[in-house]
Design a protein around this motif. Sequence first.
Motif, PDB file in Angstrom:
ATOM      1  N   SER A 480       0.828  -1.208   0.000  1.00 22.79           N
ATOM      2  CA  SER A 480       0.000   0.000   0.000  1.00 22.79           C
ATOM      3  C   SER A 480       0.862   1.257   0.000  1.00 22.79           C
ATOM      4  N   SER A 481       1.990   1.195   0.734  1.00 23.06           N
ATOM      5  CA  SER A 481       2.900   2.345   0.770  1.00 23.06           C
ATOM      6  C   SER A 481       3.543   2.558  -0.598  1.00 23.06           C
ATOM      7  N   MET A 482       3.921   1.436  -1.242  1.00 18.79           N
ATOM      8  CA  MET A 482       4.516   1.539  -2.575  1.00 18.79           C
ATOM      9  C   MET A 482       3.487   2.086  -3.564  1.00 18.79           C
ATOM     10  N   ALA A 483       2.234   1.652  -3.438  1.00 20.25           N
ATOM     11  CA  ALA A 483       1.170   2.137  -4.326  1.00 20.25           C
ATOM     12  C   ALA A 483       0.990   3.642  -4.174  1.00 20.25           C
ATOM     13  N   LYS A 484       1.048   4.133  -2.953  1.00 17.52           N
ATOM     14  CA  LYS A 484       0.904   5.579  -2.719  1.00 17.52           C
ATOM     15  C   LYS A 484       2.003   6.357  -3.431  1.00 17.52           C
ATOM     16  N   VAL A 485       3.236   5.829  -3.366  1.00 16.89           N
ATOM     17  CA  VAL A 485       4.373   6.493  -4.013  1.00 16.89           C
ATOM     18  C   VAL A 485       4.171   6.538  -5.524  1.00 16.89           C
ATOM     19  N   ILE A 486       3.742   5.395  -6.108  1.00 18.56           N
ATOM     20  CA  ILE A 486       3.526   5.323  -7.556  1.00 18.56           C
ATOM     21  C   ILE A 486       2.398   6.262  -7.977  1.00 18.56           C
ATOM     22  N   ILE A 487       1.294   6.251  -7.213  1.00 21.37           N
ATOM     23  CA  ILE A 487       0.146   7.107  -7.528  1.00 21.37           C
ATOM     24  C   ILE A 487       0.534   8.581  -7.437  1.00 21.37           C
ATOM     25  N   LYS A 488       1.337   8.923  -6.419  1.00 19.29           N
ATOM     26  CA  LYS A 488       1.777  10.316  -6.258  1.00 19.29           C
ATOM     27  C   LYS A 488       2.600  10.762  -7.469  1.00 19.29           C
ATOM     28  N   GLU A 489       3.457   9.874  -7.946  1.00 17.64           N
ATOM     29  CA  GLU A 489       4.293  10.185  -9.109  1.00 17.64           C
ATOM     30  C   GLU A 489       3.440  10.332 -10.369  1.00 17.64           C
ATOM     31  N   LEU A 490       2.468   9.422 -10.530  1.00 21.79           N
ATOM     32  CA  LEU A 490       1.587   9.488 -11.695  1.00 21.79           C
ATOM     33  C   LEU A 490       0.752  10.771 -11.677  1.00 21.79           C
ATOM     34  N   THR A 491       0.266  11.152 -10.515  1.00 17.46           N
ATOM     35  CA  THR A 491      -0.524  12.373 -10.385  1.00 17.46           C
ATOM     36  C   THR A 491       0.301  13.603 -10.774  1.00 17.46           C
ATOM     37  N   ALA A 492       1.589  13.589 -10.391  1.00 15.01           N
ATOM     38  CA  ALA A 492       2.478  14.704 -10.746  1.00 15.01           C
ATOM     39  C   ALA A 492       2.686  14.769 -12.253  1.00 15.01           C
ATOM     40  N   PHE A 493       2.828  13.595 -12.902  1.00  7.63           N
ATOM     41  CA  PHE A 493       2.985  13.559 -14.360  1.00  7.63           C
ATOM     42  C   PHE A 493       1.730  14.085 -15.044  1.00  7.63           C
ATOM     43  N   LYS A 494       0.565  13.698 -14.538  1.00  7.63           N
ATOM     44  CA  LYS A 494      -0.694  14.151 -15.135  1.00  7.63           C
ATOM     45  C   LYS A 494      -0.813  15.667 -15.035  1.00  7.63           C
ATOM     46  N   LYS A 495      -0.462  16.199 -13.877  1.00  6.85           N
ATOM     47  CA  LYS A 495      -0.551  17.644 -13.668  1.00  6.85           C
ATOM     48  C   LYS A 495       0.398  18.390 -14.595  1.00  6.85           C
ATOM     49  N   ALA A 496       1.596  17.822 -14.811  1.00  5.79           N
ATOM     50  CA  ALA A 496       2.614  18.505 -15.612  1.00  5.79           C
ATOM     51  C   ALA A 496       2.364  18.366 -17.115  1.00  5.79           C
ATOM     52  N   TYR A 497       1.876  17.206 -17.557  1.00 12.03           N
ATOM     53  CA  TYR A 497       1.837  16.943 -19.002  1.00 12.03           C
ATOM     54  C   TYR A 497       0.446  16.596 -19.541  1.00 12.03           C
ATOM     55  N   GLY A 498      -0.557  16.563 -18.661  1.00 14.18           N
ATOM     56  CA  GLY A 498      -1.904  16.242 -19.129  1.00 14.18           C
ATOM     57  C   GLY A 498      -2.489  17.340 -20.007  1.00 14.18           C
ATOM     58  N   LYS A 499      -3.278  16.921 -21.004  1.00  7.61           N
ATOM     59  CA  LYS A 499      -3.914  17.877 -21.926  1.00  7.61           C
ATOM     60  C   LYS A 499      -5.384  17.531 -22.089  1.00  7.61           C
ATOM     61  N   GLU A 500      -6.146  18.503 -22.566  1.00  9.32           N
ATOM     62  CA  GLU A 500      -7.565  18.283 -22.801  1.00  9.32           C
ATOM     63  C   GLU A 500      -7.759  17.273 -23.930  1.00  9.32           C
ATOM     64  N   ARG A 501      -8.842  16.514 -23.843  1.00  9.83           N
ATOM     65  CA  ARG A 501      -9.190  15.553 -24.897  1.00  9.83           C
ATOM     66  C   ARG A 501      -9.507  16.284 -26.205  1.00  9.83           C
ATOM     67  N   LYS A 502      -9.031  15.732 -27.323  1.00  9.83           N
ATOM     68  CA  LYS A 502      -9.278  16.326 -28.639  1.00  9.83           C
ATOM     69  C   LYS A 502     -10.407  15.624 -29.396  1.00  9.83           C
ATOM     70  N   THR A 503     -10.488  14.304 -29.235  1.00 16.71           N
ATOM     71  CA  THR A 503     -11.462  13.526 -30.002  1.00 16.71           C
ATOM     72  C   THR A 503     -12.784  13.432 -29.258  1.00 16.71           C
ATOM     73  N   VAL A 504     -13.860  13.698 -29.982  1.00 17.39           N
ATOM     74  CA  VAL A 504     -15.219  13.580 -29.418  1.00 17.39           C
ATOM     75  C   VAL A 504     -15.703  12.146 -29.628  1.00 17.39           C
ATOM     76  N   ILE A 505     -16.344  11.581 -28.601  1.00 19.64           N
ATOM     77  CA  ILE A 505     -16.873  10.215 -28.705  1.00 19.64           C
ATOM     78  C   ILE A 505     -18.394  10.286 -28.681  1.00 19.64           C
ATOM     79  N   ASP A 506     -19.035   9.704 -29.701  1.00 19.33           N
ATOM     80  CA  ASP A 506     -20.483   9.811 -29.807  1.00 19.33           C
ATOM     81  C   ASP A 506     -21.020   8.645 -30.621  1.00 19.33           C
ATOM     82  N   ASN A 507     -22.330   8.482 -30.597  1.00 22.38           N
ATOM     83  CA  ASN A 507     -23.017   7.547 -31.485  1.00 22.38           C
ATOM     84  C   ASN A 507     -23.672   8.366 -32.590  1.00 22.38           C
ATOM     85  N   LEU A 508     -23.207   8.222 -33.791  1.00 27.70           N
ATOM     86  CA  LEU A 508     -23.746   8.997 -34.913  1.00 27.70           C
ATOM     87  C   LEU A 508     -24.426   8.062 -35.903  1.00 27.70           C
ATOM     88  N   LYS A 509     -25.447   8.586 -36.563  1.00 28.90           N
ATOM     89  CA  LYS A 509     -26.173   7.791 -37.546  1.00 28.90           C
ATOM     90  C   LYS A 509     -25.281   7.480 -38.738  1.00 28.90           C
TER      91      LYS A 509
END
Length: 743
Positions: A480-509
């Motif tokens: 659990s302690s190791m998981a917290k460390v990994i999650i903390k690192e992943l959260t930092a990466f998301k904050k630094a390099y995350g971007k808004e979604r470009k592709t729209v997902i829908d059901n079209l005729k």
Amino acid sequence: MEHSIIRTEYSELMQKSYIDYAMSVIIARALPDVRDGLKPVQRRTLYDMYELGIRYDKPYRKSARIVGDTMGKYHPHGDSSIYDALVVMAQDFKKGLPLVDGHGNFGSIEGDGAAAMRYTEARLQKVTQEAYLADLDKNVVDFMPNFDETEKEPVVLPVKVPNLLVNGAEGIAVGMATSIPPHNFGEVIDGVIAYMKNPDITTAEMMQYIPGPDFPTGGIIANKDDLPAIYESGVGKIKIRGKIEIEKGKGGKDRMVITEIPYTMIGANIGKFLNDVYGLVESKATSDITDITNQSSKEGIRIVLELKKGADIEALENLLYKKTKLEDTFGVNMLAVADGRPETMGVVPIIRHHVKFQYEIATRKYQTLLAKEQDKKEIQEGLIRACNVIDLIIEILRGSRSIKDAKACLTDGNTDHITFKNLSSKIMAQQLNFTDRQAQAILEMRLYKLIGLEIEALMKEHDETLENIAKYEDILEHRSSMAKVIIKELTAFKKAYGKERKTVIDNLKEAVVAAKKIEEQDVVFLMDRFGYAKIVDTSVYERNKEAANAEYRHIFTCKNTDKICIFTDKGQMHLLKVLDLPYGKFRDKGTPIDNLCNYDSKEENVVYLAGLEHVSSHRMLFGTKYAMIKVVDGMEFVVAKKTTAATKLGEEDEVLTVCPLEENDTLVMATKKDMFLRIDCAQIPQKKKGAVGVRGMKLAAGDELKSIHVLHEGEEKEVEVKGKPVALHRLHVGNRDTKGVKK
């Protein structure tokens, strides 16, 4: 020297050799590893840049240097494959997360290639350095010898984000291929964190975090309901559409602007899309488009279609989606190397493999850090003890004849070769028991370390070391302690390099294009002796009838919805749609029929031309130069194929005549040696189009038919033979398969 000959089955040897080759291509060339999501060429290129020190905060280096170094050390498979991999990793329109920072011409979304490697420069992206190559010095992954065993290379890079999903992958191996779409960086990290908190997460639950692919080119995914099955199995088809915006133009005219394209349209397909739109206009599939321009730039895609006033926008959108690459299919096959073998996986298994790898990396990393901290602790404790008895240590050093004697005293309390000022110092020295490493550190210690502040700093550093040891032991002992460390690192990466979604997902005729109803009308087919054909309105023909009869070899009336039957001397019948012919003015040149159907003017000669409606309503006569004749029901030529065999021919035989027969017609065959035979057409049997026919006339040796004439009831016709007229209608009606008469 003795030779040993090993006998083996050839098929077994070939099978084994081919399997070895196939596995080499699969594992070592074409497929990515599920752990780092990289193919070997990509992994080696990034590692070489890391080794060369081409970091994000350092100057760019020539791509040729990177390629040459990678090829010489790790990847001896040619420079083009390495440079191509480097270029793709730098293209933000292909990769959701570019791994290389390119400087210079690295190609464009419209398919322009990158400049030669001697012109371009590159360096690592910051995210690559932090999330892909960090901790390589902490023994987190295994290394293996390179191809010539002169260097070491990592078996896999310690990538901390699920790169296989973030950047996707494409590769063709032997008997298998991979095609994984790119995803949104932040969403994938959310999915990983969700899995770490709940390893039993289902695909449906995972899709709350990763709803679908996120292509760098944007666009719209049109079959949202199919995604759960694709993400469960790892196989399927995703429909993607470009994004269309409508802008108001001048004079009440609308402008259709394509601002985002399907991911599959990248490159040459943009040019193909423009050509397809031109084709729709030329073929009159739409008359709503008046102009098309590609105004795309570095800022993004902008393809502008100028529309006429009152254009049916919805119908035009459907037409573009149906008939062009503006709607396309992305074939998904999530195949990657897992545990040394290729495996097709859904999204959850891919994340499972990634998380398992993260725990392995973290375990090895913190084991290495713990060992370093424990070494520091040992030395720090020795120095602290030494500071407490520094006077004794100085006395030992001054009384020693060599470093060896001093070290023996510090570690074992051996005072045999050391001179002391008094007995009490000797007794105290005999009680010393520093470790070898502590003794060495004491011997190497500088005098300024005895300053009060330095001693305080040492004590503080020791406390930090103890804290680190406790922290690392906790991480290694508790998952659990190791998981917290990994999650903390992943959260930092998301904050630094995350971007808004470009592709729209829908059901079209489904895009539906209503077939344009063509108003049926009579037209006149015109073809000159050079094979240029066209159709004109019947009124146009009537006004220019005299000129048309003089200039054109084939003239007949047909429906604009009909097909033209082209019978050739090789026994073939080619079909040509009347609508495919240019409809224009009388003086327009027309189009060669070679360009519109399978007819080849270099190999075949036209024998007869008529509308399919006319042919199908008659019995058709076929006659060849070797006097083989037959009648075929015209309905046999109502076929879907563009080209069909109209008759079977003997060796070196050719079709001489094809024409429709009427009731009570007679047939006159004339040979090159001026033999004539007139027969009643009722004597000619009806055959299938695949039959040879029957002999119509006995030919003398070396003779063959020159012409075949069909005479309708009451028709009079003459031909000239050696300057004298021969009335064909006055010839005696004889029997089929006779010699005829000499004229």
